[in-house]
Each structure stands twice: as structure tokens, then as C-alpha cells.
Design a protein around this motif. Structure first.
Motif, mmCIF file in Angstrom:
data_model
loop_
_atom_site.group_PDB
_atom_site.id
_atom_site.type_symbol
_atom_site.label_atom_id
_atom_site.label_comp_id
_atom_site.label_asym_id
_atom_site.label_seq_id
_atom_site.Cartn_x
_atom_site.Cartn_y
_atom_site.Cartn_z
ATOM 1 N N THR A 22 0.807 -1.214 0.000
ATOM 2 C CA THR A 22 0.000 0.000 0.000
ATOM 3 C C THR A 22 0.837 1.259 0.000
ATOM 4 O OG1 THR A 22 -0.143 -0.108 2.411
ATOM 5 C CG2 THR A 22 -1.934 -1.113 1.163
ATOM 6 N N THR A 23 2.123 1.141 0.263
ATOM 7 C CA THR A 23 2.977 2.323 0.233
ATOM 8 C C THR A 23 3.840 2.353 -1.017
ATOM 9 O OG1 THR A 23 4.664 1.167 1.523
ATOM 10 C CG2 THR A 23 3.076 2.519 2.743
ATOM 11 N N ASP A 24 3.483 1.538 -2.014
ATOM 12 C CA ASP A 24 4.262 1.490 -3.251
ATOM 13 C C ASP A 24 4.314 2.830 -3.946
ATOM 14 O OD1 ASP A 24 4.953 -1.112 -3.028
ATOM 15 O OD2 ASP A 24 3.237 -1.853 -4.173
ATOM 16 N N ALA A 25 3.302 3.663 -3.713
ATOM 17 C CA ALA A 25 3.269 4.947 -4.418
ATOM 18 C C ALA A 25 4.090 6.012 -3.730
ATOM 19 C CB ALA A 25 1.812 5.424 -4.535
ATOM 20 N N THR A 26 4.781 5.682 -2.672
ATOM 21 C CA THR A 26 5.625 6.664 -2.011
ATOM 22 C C THR A 26 6.852 6.921 -2.846
ATOM 23 O OG1 THR A 26 6.899 5.026 -0.795
ATOM 24 C CG2 THR A 26 4.856 5.784 0.231
ATOM 25 N N GLU A 31 9.509 6.218 -6.538
ATOM 26 C CA GLU A 31 8.144 6.044 -6.985
ATOM 27 C C GLU A 31 7.374 7.334 -6.805
ATOM 28 O OE1 GLU A 31 6.508 2.304 -5.451
ATOM 29 O OE2 GLU A 31 8.540 1.819 -4.858
ATOM 30 N N ASP A 33 4.008 9.913 -6.109
ATOM 31 C CA ASP A 33 2.885 10.092 -5.212
ATOM 32 C C ASP A 33 1.596 9.746 -5.936
ATOM 33 O OD1 ASP A 33 4.345 11.066 -3.035
ATOM 34 O OD2 ASP A 33 4.488 13.038 -3.981
ATOM 35 N N ASP A 34 0.699 9.048 -5.233
ATOM 36 C CA ASP A 34 -0.602 8.731 -5.813
ATOM 37 C C ASP A 34 -1.358 10.037 -6.030
ATOM 38 O OD1 ASP A 34 -3.109 6.255 -4.897
ATOM 39 O OD2 ASP A 34 -2.903 7.561 -6.636
ATOM 40 N N PRO A 164 0.708 3.266 -8.400
ATOM 41 C CA PRO A 164 0.268 2.731 -7.104
ATOM 42 C C PRO A 164 -0.395 1.374 -7.286
ATOM 43 C CG PRO A 164 -1.242 4.431 -7.842
ATOM 44 C CD PRO A 164 -0.081 4.442 -8.808
ATOM 45 N N GLU A 165 -0.534 0.645 -6.199
ATOM 46 C CA GLU A 165 -1.096 -0.706 -6.238
ATOM 47 C C GLU A 165 -2.429 -0.763 -6.972
ATOM 48 O OE1 GLU A 165 -1.707 -4.834 -5.131
ATOM 49 O OE2 GLU A 165 0.062 -3.560 -5.272
#
Length: 497
Positions: A22-26, A31, A33-34, A164-165
Motif C-alpha cells: 500500500t505504500t508502493d506509491a511513495t 516512486e 505520489d498517488d 500505485p497498487e
């Protein structure tokens, strides 16, 4: 590979939304930001999505078009004896490109592998299009293989890093959709270009075009950093194993082309190189379909083995056993690309996420039904259009399974292991196809199949091709067996808690 071996025993459940997922978009590893709710074509992702899809579109077109142009190229270059090498050269070098790309992405990010891959692919197109001998043409195909292997892994890693995920399934679905148009019109366009302008333009016409998508997504790729240390070195052992696998696969494919006792030499040498090297190269437990990541990778290889060989023999079966022309027989494959994309699109919907593992199991069942039912067309009472229906069913299952498998691999991979794991996924896919095609091709020839019929399918008349109906039975027995095993493996994707 050490990275994947270490990870295989401690992976989260395929359906759990872990903290890492869930923090893949950090921005930890470069990576993004969502954006809070946009899709893959929303402003933050538009250029990257269009660049990735355009790249795959052009590579897919070349993959679908080359088969039509190959007979003319081999004839013009007086190289019919090297006909099969033009295909196997691409395949074997792509295996090496995949492994190199996996390590490269994990250490530096996907930018350099994408640029290098597109450059190699373009150089290969140029070399094949201007070749004055068949060996130069084969060398160009080998360069295209390296480029294709580098690019496909790097684009998967790009999805892991940039999206993001919640958007990864949609991004991978767009990759599948990029194959639809090439699969439907690629051979027709290639045939028209070959007849009106010459086979060289099938290669030269795309040489410059493949560079354009890189320019579109270059700014976005630059924002994706690599998680590794600046001084991190490549795993030389892994690269040696990859080279051994590629060489072994090439020897196996070469030796399986002809039914001669002397051909056993390259087959045995190829197996001696391929089997132990593949076991060490792929994550521990892959060949036993161990729960979690190894089973996910195994599943990709099994469904590819089952579907590709099934599809490959359909036109020849319809021509030789049911009297269709090659153009008519080719129509049986026309819907496959669209149904594949539909299956991929289905798994990308939000409602499908909680049911992803069940959807994968359903997909393997559909693949098995489609593969097992296809040879029924050998019965005269069965309509000649029946394979179009069975392949459509199997293609829908393939779209759902392959895209979901890609999502699961990315989910089960830490940021610094995604490249290696995606490379393993692609290598298993390719190896499965080599082993299955070599096996069924040998059985086909041994039981009355005319190997030359396949090579000259673009120009031969149906009446001139003689193939025993029984030659097709072991082909579909083998592909059905692989599909049945895939159903069992699909039940092992969830790790035990």
C-alpha cells in the motif's frame, strides 16, 4: 538468483494488502505520489502509459508481422536452410536480455534498460532490413531478441515503481490491449508491404518509429530511481547461468528440428546446459511449484506452454485436414487477441481484486477447456469454425491469468527484487515454450507431420501439403496435460500463514 531465493520463503499472502504494497506509491525508491483517484491516463501517468503502450504496440506488430515476411526474406537471401534460426535467434537472446534487464533494473532503475533495449531492437531491425546474407539477417534477429528481453522486463518494473497498487492491474491490462491490433492486422499489413514494397520494409519501416515512444516517456522514466547502491555490481553468476540457459535452449530447439540420430547430440548438450542452469537461475521451488512466488512463476510457464503450441498448430490443422485456405485458416486466430485483451481488462476491474486468486483458477479452467476441445475439429461432423470458438475461450482465460500473474509477482516482490522476479517470470514463460514446442514438434514430425509445411505456410497450396491427422493428437495431448497441471498449480498461489 540470491535475491529471489531469499525472498521466496517469506512472502506475504497473494491477497493481503501489506504495508509495503500500500505504500508502493511513495517516493522511497523513486516512486510517485498517488494522485488520489485518477486512472492510468490521468495527468501524472499519461505520458508514461502512452509511451509504454506504444512501445509494446510496435514490438508486438513486428512480432506478428515477421512470420509473414520471413519466407520472402529467406528466399531472397538464399537462406532457407537457416529459416528456423531467424526465429530461435530472437528467442534465445531474449532470455539473456531478460535476466540482464532484471539485474539492471534492480540496481539502476528501468530507464537505462529501456533505452538500451529500444536501441538494440532498432539496430537489429536495421541490420535485418539491410542484410545481404542470411547470417546477417539472423544476427539482426538476435539483436532484436536482446532488445525485446531488456524492454519487456524493464516495463514491468516501471509499473512496479511508477504506479500505485490500485493502478497496476489496469496498467498491465493496457499492455495486453496493445497486442490486439497487431495480432489482427499485423500479418495482413506485413503481407501487403512485402508484396508491394519488398520484405525489407517490414523491418526498416519500424526502425525509427520504435524510438518515438522513448522520447514520450523519457521525462517520466528519469523520475524513477533505482533502489540499489551506486556501486552495486551485477550478479555474474546469474549472468553466466542465463547465458547457459539461452545457449541450452538454442541447442535444444536446433536439435529438435530434424529426426536424425545425430540431432541427439545438440539436444543432449542443450538439456545438460539448460536443466541445471534453469534450476539455479529461477527462484527456489519453481520446478516444484512451491507455494507463493515460485508457484506464480511456474503457472506462467504452464499456461504459455499449453496455449502457444495449441494456437501454433491450428492453421496447419485446418488447412491439411479440413481443406481451408491459409487465409481462411488464419481467421480462426483473429478473435484471440481481442478476447485476450478482454480477459486482461476483466481482471483489472476494482470488483475483481478481492477475487483475484479465484479468477486465476477460473482462467486456467477456461484455458484447459479451450485447449482440450480444439482438436475436435479433426472430426468431420464438427464445424470448421469450431477452433475459433475454442481459442477465444482459451484466450480470455490467458488474458485473465497472465495479467493477474504479473500483478501477483509485483505484489510479492520487494522494490529491490522486482526486476529479478519479473525476469524469472519471463524466463519461465520462454523456457516453457521452447521445451513444449520442441517436444510437440518432434512428435508431430515422427507421426507423419510434414515439418516443411509449417515453414512454407504463407505460400503453399492446401493440396500440396500432406500431414497425417494422427500427427496432431500428441500435440494436443501434451498441451492439454500442461493445462490440467496449471489448474492444480493455480491453487498454490497463496502462501500459508
Amino acid at each position: 538468483m540470491s535475491d529471489t531465493d531469499a525472498a521466496a520463503g517469506s512472502l506475504p499472502s497473494a491477497t493481503e494488502a501489506t504495508t509495503e504494497a500500500t505504500t508502493d506509491a511513495t517516493t522511497e525508491a523513486g516512486e510517485w505520489d498517488d494522485d488520489g483517484g485518477g486512472g492510468v491516463l490521468s495527468a501524472p501517468y499519461r505520458a508514461l502509459t502512452l509511451g509504454c503502450v506504444s512501445t509494446i504496440l510496435l514490438i508486438a506488430f513486428e512480432a506478428m508481422a515477421v512470420g509473414t515476411a520471413m519466407p520472402a526474406a529467406a528466399d531472397a537471401l538464399d537462406g532457407l536452410a537457416l529459416y528456423a534460426f531467424a526465429f530461435s535467434a530472437f528467442f534465445t537472446t531474449s532470455l539473456l536480455g531478460m535476466v540482464v534487464s532484471g539485474q539492471w533494473c534492480d540496481r539502476r532503475g528501468p530507464l537505462a534498460p529501456v533505452v538500451a533495449g529500444i536501441s538494440a531492437f532498432s539496430a537489429g531491425l536495421l541490420l535485418s532490413g539491410t542484410a545481404q546474407s542470411m547470417w546477417a539477417f539472423v544476427l539482426g534477429r538476435a539483436a532484436q531478441g536482446v532488445g525485446g528481453g531488456l524492454v519487456i522486463v524493464a516495463l514491468y518494473v516501471t509499473v512496479r515503481r511508477a504506479y500505485p497498487e490500485r493502478l497496476r492491474a489496469s496498467a498491465l491490462a493496457s499492455f495486453s490491449a496493445a497486442w490486439v491490433v497487431p495480432s489482427m492486422v499485423g500479418p495482413v499489413i506485413s503481407g501487403t508491404v512485402t508484396e508491394r514494397f519488398g520484405w525489407r520494409w517490414v523491418f526498416l519501416g519500424i526502425t525509427v518509429l520504435v524510438l518515438l515512444p522513448v522520447l514520450v516517456m523519457l521525462p517520466a522514466l528519469r523520475r524513477l530511481g533505482g533502489p540499489g547502491e551506486p556501486g552495486a555490481r551485477f550478479d555474474r553468476r546469474g549472468l553466466r547461468l542465463a547465458a547457459a540457459v539461452a545457449l541450452g535452449a538454442g541447442l535444444l530447439q536446433y536439435g529438435g528440428q530434424e529426426l536424425r540420430w545425430l540431432s541427439l547430440v545438440p539436444v543432449l548438450v542443450g538439456l545438460a546446459l539448460l536443466a541445471p542452469s534453469a534450476r539455479l537461475l529461477l527462484p527456489r521451488g519453481t520446478f516444484l511449484a512451491a507455494r507463493g512466488l515460485p508457484a506464480v512463476i511456474t503457472l506462467r510457464g504452464l499456461v504459455s506452454m499449453a496455449y502457444l503450441s495449441t494456437q501454433s498448430f491450428v492453421p496447419l490443422m485446418l488447412v491439411t485436414q479440413r481443406g481451408l485456405s491459409y487465409t481462411e485458416a488464419g481467421l480462426a486466430l483473429a478473435a484471440s487477441g481481442l478476447l485476450w485483451a478482454s480477459g486482461s481488462f476483466t481482471q483489472s476491474r476494482a470488483w475483481a481484486e478481492p477475487h483475484r486468486l479465484g479468477l486465476v483458477r477460473l482462467g486456467t479452467v477456461l484455458i484447459t477447456v479451450g485447449v482440450a476441445a480444439t482438436p475436435l475439429v479433426l472430426i468431420d461432423a464438427v464445424p470448421v469454425w469450431f477452433p475459433a470458438l475454442t481459442l477465444a475461450v482459451a484466450a480470455f482465460g490467458m488474458g485473465a491469468v497472465t495479467a493477474s500473474v504479473g500483478v501477483l509477482v509485483l505484489r510479492l516482490s520487494a522494490p529491490d527484487e522486482a526486476g529479478g522476479n519479473v525476469a524469472s517470470l519471463q524466463v519461465c514463460d520462454s523456457l516453457g515454450n521452447v521445451v513444449m514446442l520442441t517436444t510437440v514438434g518432434t512428435l508431430f514430425a515422427a507421426l507423419g507431420g510434414d515439418a516443411s509445411a509449417t515453414a512454407h505456410a504463407a505460400t503453399a497450396d492446401a493440396a500440396a501439403v500432406a500431414v497425417e491427422a494422427t500427427a496432431f493428437l500428441p500435440v494436443y495431448a501434451a498441451t492439454t496435460a500442461a493445462a490440467l497441471v496449471s489448474i492444480a498449480v493455480a491453487g498454490r498461489l497463496r502462501t500459508r500463514t
